[in-house]
Design a protein around this motif. Structure first.
Motif, PDB file in Angstrom:
ATOM      1  N   TRP A  40       8.536  -2.026  16.711  1.00  0.00           N
ATOM      2  CA  TRP A  40       8.936  -0.970  16.652  1.00  0.00           C
ATOM      3  C   TRP A  40      10.192  -0.767  16.039  1.00  0.00           C
ATOM      4  CZ3 TRP A  40      13.173   1.998  18.029  1.00  0.00           C
ATOM      5  CH2 TRP A  40      13.115   3.509  18.086  1.00  0.00           C
ATOM      6  N   HIS A  67      10.708  -1.337  12.187  1.00  0.00           N
ATOM      7  CA  HIS A  67      10.167  -0.236  11.226  1.00  0.00           C
ATOM      8  C   HIS A  67      11.064   0.955  11.164  1.00  0.00           C
ATOM      9  CE1 HIS A  67       6.597  -2.787  11.313  1.00  0.00           C
ATOM     10  NE2 HIS A  67       6.295  -2.424  10.359  1.00  0.00           N
ATOM     11  N   GLN A  68      12.162   0.874  11.962  1.00  0.00           N
ATOM     12  CA  GLN A  68      12.959   2.237  12.019  1.00  0.00           C
ATOM     13  C   GLN A  68      13.834   2.309  10.763  1.00  0.00           C
ATOM     14  OE1 GLN A  68      11.955   4.420  14.114  1.00  0.00           O
ATOM     15  NE2 GLN A  68      10.485   2.759  14.602  1.00  0.00           N
ATOM     16  N   ALA A 125       0.634   2.220  11.803  1.00  0.00           N
ATOM     17  CA  ALA A 125       1.672   3.289  11.593  1.00  0.00           C
ATOM     18  C   ALA A 125       1.271   4.104  12.764  1.00  0.00           C
ATOM     19  CB  ALA A 125       1.687   4.118  10.544  1.00  0.00           C
ATOM     20  N   ALA A 126       0.125   4.374  13.190  1.00  0.00           N
ATOM     21  CA  ALA A 126      -0.380   5.533  13.971  1.00  0.00           C
ATOM     22  C   ALA A 126       0.158   4.845  15.437  1.00  0.00           C
ATOM     23  CB  ALA A 126      -1.764   5.591  14.227  1.00  0.00           C
ATOM     24  N   ASP A 127       0.213   3.672  15.642  1.00  0.00           N
ATOM     25  CA  ASP A 127       0.635   3.216  17.188  1.00  0.00           C
ATOM     26  C   ASP A 127       2.254   3.333  17.238  1.00  0.00           C
ATOM     27  OD1 ASP A 127      -1.727   2.862  18.281  1.00  0.00           O
ATOM     28  OD2 ASP A 127      -2.188   0.991  17.305  1.00  0.00           O
ATOM     29  N   LEU A 128       2.701   2.842  16.105  1.00  0.00           N
ATOM     30  CA  LEU A 128       4.342   3.188  16.072  1.00  0.00           C
ATOM     31  C   LEU A 128       4.747   4.493  16.249  1.00  0.00           C
ATOM     32  CD1 LEU A 128       5.090   0.672  13.013  1.00  0.00           C
ATOM     33  CD2 LEU A 128       5.494   0.201  15.492  1.00  0.00           C
ATOM     34  N   GLN A 129       4.043   5.407  15.810  1.00  0.00           N
ATOM     35  CA  GLN A 129       4.368   6.824  16.076  1.00  0.00           C
ATOM     36  C   GLN A 129       4.246   7.154  17.526  1.00  0.00           C
ATOM     37  OE1 GLN A 129       5.773   8.777  13.646  1.00  0.00           O
ATOM     38  NE2 GLN A 129       6.120   9.998  15.448  1.00  0.00           N
ATOM     39  N   THR A 130       3.034   6.726  18.112  1.00  0.00           N
ATOM     40  CA  THR A 130       2.896   6.822  19.435  1.00  0.00           C
ATOM     41  C   THR A 130       4.015   6.336  20.380  1.00  0.00           C
ATOM     42  OG1 THR A 130       0.334   6.678  19.188  1.00  0.00           O
ATOM     43  CG2 THR A 130       1.243   6.406  21.379  1.00  0.00           C
ATOM     44  N   SER A 188       7.025   6.038  19.374  1.00  0.00           N
ATOM     45  CA  SER A 188       8.331   6.976  19.227  1.00  0.00           C
ATOM     46  C   SER A 188       7.894   8.211  19.927  1.00  0.00           C
ATOM     47  CB  SER A 188       8.387   7.348  17.757  1.00  0.00           C
ATOM     48  OG  SER A 188       8.594   6.194  17.129  1.00  0.00           O
ATOM     49  N   ASP A 189       6.843   8.827  19.834  1.00  0.00           N
ATOM     50  CA  ASP A 189       6.667  10.154  20.548  1.00  0.00           C
ATOM     51  C   ASP A 189       6.748  10.008  22.082  1.00  0.00           C
ATOM     52  OD1 ASP A 189       6.148  11.182  17.926  1.00  0.00           O
ATOM     53  OD2 ASP A 189       4.187  11.235  18.189  1.00  0.00           O
ATOM     54  N   ARG A 193      10.219   9.433  23.254  1.00  0.00           N
ATOM     55  CA  ARG A 193      11.060  10.841  23.010  1.00  0.00           C
ATOM     56  C   ARG A 193      10.681  11.656  24.188  1.00  0.00           C
ATOM     57  NH1 ARG A 193       9.597  11.729  18.345  1.00  0.00           N
ATOM     58  NH2 ARG A 193      11.546  10.772  17.493  1.00  0.00           N
TER      59      ARG A 193
END
Length: 315
Positions: free
Chosen positions: A255, A258-259, A289-294, A296-297, A300
């Motif tokens: 993760w 990829h930031q 990418a979808a799992d990386l976004q999960t 992050s979300d 947060r």
């Protein structure tokens, strides 16, 4: 053993060589561990002038290794340094590391109220003389970095950055991207808390008094909402990790990789060969990418973030 070079993926963090904060390791064991990292392709090392015996041990273990890059730090806490103090620090690091020049000098300046223009003027002089190849900072706030850029060509910024601590994203990340400054993240696994071994702890894990985690990362987690949010995040990470046959730590490293603006990730030295291999292989199987976004979300939502880089530590 090595499937691909890791020169541009990882930097070996050597705070762990400071036996005032961590278990004291025999020199022979440290040499074997460093040789293991070298075999995996890691040839960049991070230390500091306040990390006890770390600089000297690195100088001893990497003597004659021109293919290796060592990043060190000049740390200033109380008063603005004199020219003599700066010169002493430079010469002491050169002597400890057994080098003719320093690859990267990262300045940690604790008091933002003090004038650090003379420091940068002196460091730029050393850079022009070839004694310093690259200038960086560590734990600077956004206003401090903006001010430093008026005086010196800052190329790297070492900051704490992980799924638990994302304060760099508030304003620092954008500044670094705009100025072409590479973010060097430390604390990527939050002192090991972002790993499978802590998934079982529903309550705050007991502190280990022989480990740097005790006085740094436990406090950091407390400042970011406490253990419940971390435990919930670990469960989501475990679910994603299972789908890729990865560990939680590998997911955390991927993760971070990829930031935006992130360069090589600083991973703390360990003598555990299995852990070394898992860290080195963390980026080999990409996460969608979808799992990386999960991730992050989820982080947060679960873990409160406030303040600029190094905000509560500086206070």
């Amino acid at each position: 053993m090595v499937s691909s070079p890791r020169q541009n993926q990882f930097i070996l963090g050597c705070w762990q060589l400071d036996d005032r904060c961590w278990l004291s390791l025999p020199v022979a064991e440290i040499q074997r561990s460093i040789d293991t990292y070298l075999a995996w392709g890691v040839n960049s090392f991070d230390t500091a002038d306040i990390y006890g015996r770390s600089e000297k041990l690195l100088g001893q273990c990497l003597k004659g290794r021109d293919d290796c890059r060592i990043l060190t730090k000049m740390v200033f806490f109380d008063e603005a340094p004199t020219a003599q103090h700066i010169q002493y620090k430079l010469e002491n690091s050169l002597r400890n590391l057994q080098r003719d020049y320093l690859d990267n000098v990262q300045v940690h300046w604790h008091n933002p109220q003090l004038d650090f223009a003379p420091l940068w003027e002196k460091l730029c002089t050393y850079q022009a003389q070839g004694k310093i190849r690259q200038l960086g900072v560590t734990n600077f706030s956004t206003p401090m970095l903006k001010q430093a850029l008026k005086y010196a060509p800052i190329q790297t910024h070492q900051v704490q950055y992980s799924l638990i601590d994302r304060r760099v994203e508030a304003s620092m990340q954008a500044l670094c991207l705009a100025q072409g400054i590479t973010i060097l993240p430390y604390g990527s696994l939050a002192g090991g808390f972002l790993s499978d071994q802590f998934l079982k702890f529903e309550q705050q894990p007991p502190q280990k008094m022989d480990h740097g985690r005790t006085f740094h990362y436990t406090t950091m987690i407390a400042q970011h909402g406490g253990w419940p949010g971390v435990q919930s995040l670990l469960k989501v990470m475990a679910k994603i990790a299972k789908g890729y046959n990865l560990t939680i730590a590998q997911v955390a490293l991927q993760w971070l990789h990829h930031q935006p603006g992130v360069g090589p990730i600083i991973t703390g030295l360990t003598t555990n060969r299995q852990q070394i291999q898992q860290n080195m292989e963390a980026l080999d199987r990409p996460i969608a990418a979808a799992d990386l976004q999960t991730l992050s979300d989820t982080a947060r939502q679960l873990i409160p973030q406030s303040g600029d880089v190094y905000s509560y530590e500086r206070g």
